[in-house]
Design a protein around this motif. Structure first.
Motif, short mmCIF file in Angstrom:
data_model
loop_
_atom_site.label_atom_id
_atom_site.label_comp_id
_atom_site.label_asym_id
_atom_site.label_seq_id
_atom_site.Cartn_x
_atom_site.Cartn_y
_atom_site.Cartn_z
N ALA A 44 26.06 -27.41 1.03
CA ALA A 44 25.56 -28.31 -0.01
C ALA A 44 25.96 -27.83 -1.40
O ALA A 44 26.34 -28.64 -2.27
N LEU A 45 25.90 -26.53 -1.62
CA LEU A 45 26.30 -26.00 -2.93
C LEU A 45 27.79 -26.22 -3.18
O LEU A 45 28.20 -26.56 -4.29
N VAL A 46 28.62 -25.99 -2.15
CA VAL A 46 30.06 -26.18 -2.31
C VAL A 46 30.39 -27.65 -2.61
O VAL A 46 31.20 -27.96 -3.50
N ALA A 47 29.76 -28.54 -1.87
CA ALA A 47 30.04 -29.97 -2.07
C ALA A 47 29.53 -30.47 -3.41
O ALA A 47 30.07 -31.41 -3.99
N ALA A 48 28.46 -29.83 -3.93
CA ALA A 48 27.89 -30.28 -5.20
C ALA A 48 28.75 -29.90 -6.40
O ALA A 48 28.58 -30.45 -7.49
N TRP A 49 29.67 -28.95 -6.22
CA TRP A 49 30.54 -28.58 -7.34
C TRP A 49 31.41 -29.76 -7.72
O TRP A 49 32.08 -30.37 -6.89
N ARG A 50 31.42 -30.08 -9.01
CA ARG A 50 32.15 -31.26 -9.48
C ARG A 50 33.50 -30.85 -10.05
O ARG A 50 33.58 -30.16 -11.07
N PRO A 51 34.58 -31.25 -9.42
CA PRO A 51 35.90 -30.91 -9.95
C PRO A 51 36.18 -31.68 -11.23
O PRO A 51 35.74 -32.82 -11.42
N ARG A 52 36.92 -31.06 -12.13
CA ARG A 52 37.28 -31.69 -13.40
C ARG A 52 38.62 -32.42 -13.24
O ARG A 52 39.68 -31.80 -13.24
N LEU A 53 38.51 -33.72 -13.06
CA LEU A 53 39.70 -34.54 -12.87
C LEU A 53 39.73 -35.62 -13.96
O LEU A 53 38.70 -36.20 -14.30
N THR A 54 40.91 -35.85 -14.49
CA THR A 54 41.10 -36.95 -15.43
C THR A 54 41.98 -38.01 -14.77
O THR A 54 42.98 -37.69 -14.13
N VAL A 55 41.56 -39.25 -14.92
CA VAL A 55 42.22 -40.36 -14.25
C VAL A 55 42.72 -41.34 -15.31
O VAL A 55 41.96 -41.75 -16.19
N THR A 56 43.99 -41.70 -15.24
CA THR A 56 44.57 -42.72 -16.12
C THR A 56 45.25 -43.77 -15.26
O THR A 56 45.80 -43.46 -14.20
N ARG A 57 45.21 -45.01 -15.75
CA ARG A 57 45.82 -46.13 -15.03
C ARG A 57 46.73 -46.91 -15.96
O ARG A 57 46.49 -46.96 -17.17
N HIS A 58 47.72 -47.51 -15.36
CA HIS A 58 48.61 -48.39 -16.12
C HIS A 58 49.04 -49.54 -15.20
O HIS A 58 49.69 -49.32 -14.17
N ALA A 59 48.63 -50.75 -15.59
CA ALA A 59 49.01 -51.95 -14.83
C ALA A 59 50.28 -52.53 -15.42
O ALA A 59 50.41 -52.66 -16.65
N ALA A 142 29.30 -33.85 2.70
CA ALA A 142 30.32 -34.57 1.94
C ALA A 142 29.66 -35.27 0.76
O ALA A 142 28.59 -35.88 0.92
N LEU A 143 30.27 -35.17 -0.41
CA LEU A 143 29.74 -35.80 -1.62
C LEU A 143 30.86 -36.60 -2.28
O LEU A 143 31.92 -36.06 -2.59
N ALA A 144 30.61 -37.88 -2.49
CA ALA A 144 31.60 -38.78 -3.10
C ALA A 144 31.18 -39.12 -4.52
O ALA A 144 30.01 -39.42 -4.78
N ARG A 145 32.14 -39.08 -5.44
CA ARG A 145 31.89 -39.42 -6.85
C ARG A 145 32.98 -40.35 -7.35
O ARG A 145 34.14 -40.22 -6.95
N PRO A 146 32.62 -41.27 -8.27
CA PRO A 146 33.66 -42.12 -8.88
C PRO A 146 34.29 -41.43 -10.09
O PRO A 146 33.61 -40.73 -10.84
N TYR A 147 35.57 -41.66 -10.29
CA TYR A 147 36.30 -41.11 -11.44
C TYR A 147 37.09 -42.26 -12.08
O TYR A 147 37.76 -43.04 -11.39
N GLY A 148 37.00 -42.34 -13.39
CA GLY A 148 37.73 -43.37 -14.11
C GLY A 148 37.05 -44.72 -14.00
O GLY A 148 36.21 -44.96 -13.13
N ALA A 149 37.43 -45.61 -14.89
CA ALA A 149 36.86 -46.95 -14.91
C ALA A 149 37.75 -47.91 -14.12
O ALA A 149 38.93 -47.67 -13.91
N ALA A 150 37.13 -48.99 -13.69
CA ALA A 150 37.89 -50.05 -13.00
C ALA A 150 38.71 -50.84 -14.03
O ALA A 150 38.25 -51.10 -15.14
#
Length: 389
Positions: A44-59, A142-150
């Protein structure tokens, strides 16, 4: 955070082992139970760690006509100091899931994914957010998190070329309404003289009658002001093919074609819907106040308000937004042509487009000019024939 089936099994085993060990004084079972519980806690402790990811999109592009290609480029960068181990990522593109490789992504590095956006249907395709799932090495939590905006991709209706331009309505001084060629300047109203007004614009007869200088206001009333009323009631488009009302899609194509032709000819045009416009995907309220007409057509959806056409006709009669009204509907909307026909007093030119009807509209329906068309392309082909408005 979610515990996997393996983690649930191990947690249950830990509780049972601890209970049996303490109850019957078996230190070995107690030790195994404690180890199992510690493993679940560590996971639980390992899964709770939040990775620092930056997300960019280009349509490319973010606005496209139906059937034309569009793509999305997604870049994920590891902005942290640790390697992003045990990460699984997937991006959502409409109803489709796109896997994104981020496993073992080094610090300061990025990964890029490019994929096609489906444009076979008109609408607003929401892309994102990126869903990153972190698991422990044993696969217990398993822990799922959203990154970046739609990011929305707007798929416009097809636009068919139109060549016919309606004529405007010029109002003469004695109150008659005349058809005039494009480009003439006509009298509109009188107002009091203001310093700086040209004396040639003074209306001397009225000035002598009221005792004050009155100036003519001239406007280009020959410019046709087009009002496109799109019938977005579900009752007007009863047929469905694969869950899609093809008659409504054709009406949207006709509306897009008229609006585009009007803008190219520098003609004023207003797009209205029989019922209030829905919110665009992503929760954007009041679509019509912030977006252009093609964006609004991309976000348009059918409404269950069967009586909305009466309220729309009342508003049009009161506001008198222009001189040329174009009503686009489906087979089920022919029963309400009487409400549209009643607007001929407020709008000198009224044209109706009916899409997807199995049989043609009876001649002279509500005294209106009716164009029956199977789709937007046929409507554009028959548009040139409507020159007597």
């Amino acid at each position: 955070m979610g515990i996997t089936a393996r983690g649930i099994g191990l947690l249950v085993a830990a509780v049972v082992l601890l209970g049996v060990g303490f109850r019957f004084a078996y230190p070995e079972l107690t030790l195994l139970g404690a180890a199992a519980g510690a493993a679940v806690g560590y996971a639980a402790l390992v899964a709770a760690w939040r990775p620092r990811l930056t997300v960019t999109r280009h349509a490319d592009p973010d606005r496209v006509a139906r059937g034309e290609p569009a793509s999305m480029t997604l870049t994920v960068r590891n902005a942290g100091r640790l390697r992003s181990a045990n990460l699984l990522a997937e991006d959502r593109c409409g109803e489709r899931i796109v896997p994104v490789p981020v496993l073992r992504l080094r610090p300061g590095r990025d990964t890029e994914v490019r994929y096609d956006v489906p444009t076979h249907r008109r609408g607003v395709v929401p892309v994102g957010p990126l869903r990153v799932t972190r698991r422990d090495p044993l696969g217990l939590v398993a822990l799922a998190r959203p990154y970046g905006a739609a990011v929305p991709v707007w798929v416009y209706p097809r636009v068919h070329p139109l060549t016919a331009v309606p004529r405007g309505a010029g109002r003469s001084l004695d109150g008659r309404v005349d058809g005039v060629p494009h480009g003439s300047i006509t009298f509109d109203s009188l107002r009091e003289y203001v310093v700086g007004d040209e004396l040639r614009r003074v209306h001397w007869r009225t000035s002598a009658r009221v005792g004050e200088l009155m100036v003519r206001e001239n406007v280009d009333t020959s410019l046709p002001h087009l009002i496109v009323l799109l019938d977005n009631r579900a009752v007007a488009h009863p047929q469905r093919v694969g869950g899609v009302a093809e008659s409504f899609e054709s009406a949207c194509e006709a509306a897009a074609s008229i609006v585009t032709a009007a803008h190219r000819a520098d003609l004023p045009v207003v797009l209205l819907f029989a019922d209030a416009e829905p919110a665009a995907p992503g929760g954007t309220p009041d679509v019509g106040s912030a977006l252009g007409p093609l964006d609004r057509l991309a976000a348009a959806a059918l409404s269950d308000a069967d009586e909305a056409i009466r309220a729309a006709a009342t508003r049009l009669r009161q506001d008198r937004l222009g001189d040329t009204l174009i009503f686009l509907t489906g087979p089920g909307g022919r029963d309400d042509l009487g409400h549209v026909g009643a607007l001929r007093g407020a709008y000198p030119s009224v044209v109706v487009g009916v899409f997807g009807a199995p049989e043609p509209t009876p001649p002279g329906a509500a005294g209106l000019v009716v164009v029956d068309a199977a789709d937007g392309a046929q409507f554009a082909a028959e548009w040139d024939g409507v020159r007597r408005w």
